[in-house]
Design a protein around this motif. Structure first.
Motif, PDB file in Angstrom:
ATOM      1  N   PHE A 295      95.136  94.750 -23.245  1.00 48.95           N
ATOM      2  CA  PHE A 295      96.754  94.516 -23.046  1.00 48.95           C
ATOM      3  C   PHE A 295      97.201  95.366 -21.854  1.00 48.95           C
ATOM      4  CE2 PHE A 295      96.514  97.531 -27.094  1.00 48.95           C
ATOM      5  CZ  PHE A 295      97.202  97.986 -26.679  1.00 48.95           C
ATOM      6  N   GLY A 296      98.054  94.845 -21.405  1.00 53.04           N
ATOM      7  CA  GLY A 296      97.854  95.684 -20.148  1.00 53.04           C
ATOM      8  C   GLY A 296      99.351  96.727 -19.492  1.00 53.04           C
ATOM      9  N   LEU A 297     100.203  96.981 -18.675  1.00 48.56           N
ATOM     10  CA  LEU A 297     101.470  98.249 -19.188  1.00 48.56           C
ATOM     11  C   LEU A 297     102.643  97.389 -19.582  1.00 48.56           C
ATOM     12  CD1 LEU A 297     102.543 100.975 -18.498  1.00 48.56           C
ATOM     13  CD2 LEU A 297     103.196 100.205 -16.371  1.00 48.56           C
ATOM     14  N   SER A 298     102.529  96.118 -19.423  1.00 49.14           N
ATOM     15  CA  SER A 298     103.927  95.486 -19.375  1.00 49.14           C
ATOM     16  C   SER A 298     103.679  94.978 -21.390  1.00 49.14           C
ATOM     17  CB  SER A 298     103.677  94.503 -19.243  1.00 49.14           C
ATOM     18  OG  SER A 298     104.835  93.079 -18.919  1.00 49.14           O
ATOM     19  N   ASP A 299     102.473  94.763 -21.868  1.00 51.03           N
ATOM     20  CA  ASP A 299     102.431  94.692 -23.539  1.00 51.03           C
ATOM     21  C   ASP A 299     102.567  96.113 -24.340  1.00 51.03           C
ATOM     22  OD1 ASP A 299     102.313  91.998 -23.226  1.00 51.03           O
ATOM     23  OD2 ASP A 299      99.788  91.856 -22.830  1.00 51.03           O
ATOM     24  N   PHE A 300     101.760  97.211 -22.897  1.00 51.88           N
ATOM     25  CA  PHE A 300     102.238  97.978 -23.317  1.00 51.88           C
ATOM     26  C   PHE A 300     103.554  98.821 -23.944  1.00 51.88           C
ATOM     27  CE2 PHE A 300     101.741 103.200 -23.396  1.00 51.88           C
ATOM     28  CZ  PHE A 300     100.715 103.011 -24.655  1.00 51.88           C
ATOM     29  N   VAL A 301     104.384  98.748 -22.933  1.00 51.22           N
ATOM     30  CA  VAL A 301     105.682  99.083 -22.865  1.00 51.22           C
ATOM     31  C   VAL A 301     106.714  98.541 -23.716  1.00 51.22           C
ATOM     32  CG1 VAL A 301     107.847  99.066 -22.078  1.00 51.22           C
ATOM     33  CG2 VAL A 301     105.995 100.101 -20.870  1.00 51.22           C
TER      34      VAL A 301
ATOM     35  N   GLU B 148     109.351  97.560 -29.152  1.00 58.07           N
ATOM     36  CA  GLU B 148     109.824  97.702 -30.411  1.00 58.07           C
ATOM     37  C   GLU B 148     109.172  98.232 -32.086  1.00 58.07           C
ATOM     38  OE1 GLU B 148     106.177  94.281 -30.273  1.00 58.07           O
ATOM     39  OE2 GLU B 148     107.881  92.691 -29.266  1.00 58.07           O
ATOM     40  N   ARG B 149     108.037  99.530 -31.376  1.00 58.75           N
ATOM     41  CA  ARG B 149     108.291 100.457 -32.413  1.00 58.75           C
ATOM     42  C   ARG B 149     109.251 101.566 -32.176  1.00 58.75           C
ATOM     43  NH1 ARG B 149     101.651 101.718 -33.924  1.00 58.75           N
ATOM     44  NH2 ARG B 149     100.947  99.084 -33.437  1.00 58.75           N
ATOM     45  N   THR B 150     109.629 101.667 -31.607  1.00 59.31           N
ATOM     46  CA  THR B 150     111.364 102.509 -31.445  1.00 59.31           C
ATOM     47  C   THR B 150     112.230 101.949 -31.093  1.00 59.31           C
ATOM     48  OG1 THR B 150     111.132 102.606 -29.431  1.00 59.31           O
ATOM     49  CG2 THR B 150     108.706 103.809 -29.973  1.00 59.31           C
ATOM     50  N   GLY B 151     112.481 101.170 -31.692  1.00 60.00           N
ATOM     51  CA  GLY B 151     114.308 100.051 -30.939  1.00 60.00           C
ATOM     52  C   GLY B 151     114.436 100.935 -29.761  1.00 60.00           C
ATOM     53  N   LEU B 152     113.841 100.947 -28.073  1.00 56.63           N
ATOM     54  CA  LEU B 152     114.290 101.688 -26.909  1.00 56.63           C
ATOM     55  C   LEU B 152     113.890 100.048 -26.404  1.00 56.63           C
ATOM     56  CD1 LEU B 152     111.956 104.554 -26.764  1.00 56.63           C
ATOM     57  CD2 LEU B 152     115.012 104.730 -27.545  1.00 56.63           C
ATOM     58  N   THR B 153     115.530 100.077 -25.947  1.00 56.66           N
ATOM     59  CA  THR B 153     115.450  99.084 -24.444  1.00 56.66           C
ATOM     60  C   THR B 153     113.923  99.018 -23.913  1.00 56.66           C
ATOM     61  OG1 THR B 153     115.973 100.411 -22.602  1.00 56.66           O
ATOM     62  CG2 THR B 153     117.860  99.354 -24.276  1.00 56.66           C
ATOM     63  N   GLU B 154     113.372  98.067 -23.231  1.00 55.99           N
ATOM     64  CA  GLU B 154     112.395  98.141 -22.190  1.00 55.99           C
ATOM     65  C   GLU B 154     112.234  99.340 -21.217  1.00 55.99           C
ATOM     66  OE1 GLU B 154     109.756  95.799 -22.285  1.00 55.99           O
ATOM     67  OE2 GLU B 154     109.968  95.147 -24.141  1.00 55.99           O
ATOM     68  N   LYS B 155     113.661  99.396 -20.775  1.00 52.58           N
ATOM     69  CA  LYS B 155     113.732 100.298 -19.434  1.00 52.58           C
ATOM     70  C   LYS B 155     113.266 101.784 -19.743  1.00 52.58           C
ATOM     71  CE  LYS B 155     117.355 101.608 -15.816  1.00 52.58           C
ATOM     72  NZ  LYS B 155     118.407 101.211 -15.494  1.00 52.58           N
ATOM     73  N   GLU B 156     114.147 101.706 -21.044  1.00 51.26           N
ATOM     74  CA  GLU B 156     114.326 102.918 -21.337  1.00 51.26           C
ATOM     75  C   GLU B 156     112.418 103.489 -22.096  1.00 51.26           C
ATOM     76  OE1 GLU B 156     118.056 103.833 -24.210  1.00 51.26           O
ATOM     77  OE2 GLU B 156     116.802 102.758 -24.945  1.00 51.26           O
ATOM     78  N   ALA B 157     112.302 102.471 -22.908  1.00 50.69           N
ATOM     79  CA  ALA B 157     110.318 102.965 -23.269  1.00 50.69           C
ATOM     80  C   ALA B 157     109.773 102.773 -21.596  1.00 50.69           C
ATOM     81  CB  ALA B 157     110.061 101.242 -24.019  1.00 50.69           C
ATOM     82  N   THR B 158     109.788 102.115 -20.732  1.00 48.19           N
ATOM     83  CA  THR B 158     108.786 102.297 -19.651  1.00 48.19           C
ATOM     84  C   THR B 158     109.575 103.964 -19.098  1.00 48.19           C
ATOM     85  OG1 THR B 158     109.327 100.011 -18.726  1.00 48.19           O
ATOM     86  CG2 THR B 158     108.847 101.191 -16.752  1.00 48.19           C
ATOM     87  N   ALA B 159     110.585 104.092 -18.907  1.00 51.22           N
ATOM     88  CA  ALA B 159     110.363 105.838 -19.120  1.00 51.22           C
ATOM     89  C   ALA B 159     109.994 106.789 -19.309  1.00 51.22           C
ATOM     90  CB  ALA B 159     112.209 105.895 -18.316  1.00 51.22           C
ATOM     91  N   GLY B 160     110.149 106.677 -21.029  1.00 52.13           N
ATOM     92  CA  GLY B 160     109.116 106.811 -22.035  1.00 52.13           C
ATOM     93  C   GLY B 160     108.030 107.258 -22.110  1.00 52.13           C
TER      94      GLY B 160
END
Length: 124
Positions: A65-71, A76-88
């Motif tokens: 799987f690619g970066l988008s699915d990774f993020v 989903e595992r952390t409850g962070l938004t996609e934007k927060e997860a990307t930065a994280g």
């Protein structure tokens, strides 16, 4: 680098709380375990701070799987938004890059799509 320093660096880079950074680091390392060969996962695990080693599960089969699915999975595992997860995810990868030997990190990136390398390279 010690665990507390690792988490502090991730929290600062991603503008997250310490707890969010810990959850994010564990989720990111888990996803790396799904994406890396068993050999590379074991090699990376030996370079990570002890509390994160247990999160890097060694798999017999690599998931593709690619970066988008990774993020998305990290989000989903952390409850962070996609934007927060990307930065994280970026913050975790940059922090890992700083703490492990270049050869180890290069091998990790070689097993991931090029978009992961681009993500890390855009952060200096």
């Amino acid at each position: 680098m010690e665990y507390k320093d690792f988490i502090r660096a991730v929290a600062e880079r991603a503008a997250l709380s310490r707890q969010e950074a810990e959850d994010l680091a564990r989720a990111t390392v888990e996803m790396l375990g799904d994406r890396l060969s068993a050999g590379e996962a074991k090699r990376l695990a030996t370079s990570l701070p002890e509390p994160l080693r247990g999160s890097l599960h060694v798999r017999d089969r690599i998931e593709d799987f690619g970066l988008s699915d990774f993020v998305t999975r990290v989000s989903e595992r952390t409850g962070l938004t996609e934007k927060e997860a990307t930065a994280g995810v970026r913050a975790v990868l940059v922090t890992v890059r700083e703490m492990v030997d270049d050869e180890v990190f290069d091998h990790v990136l070689a097993q991931l799509p090029g978009e992961f390398q681009e993500m890390v390279e855009t952060t200096t």
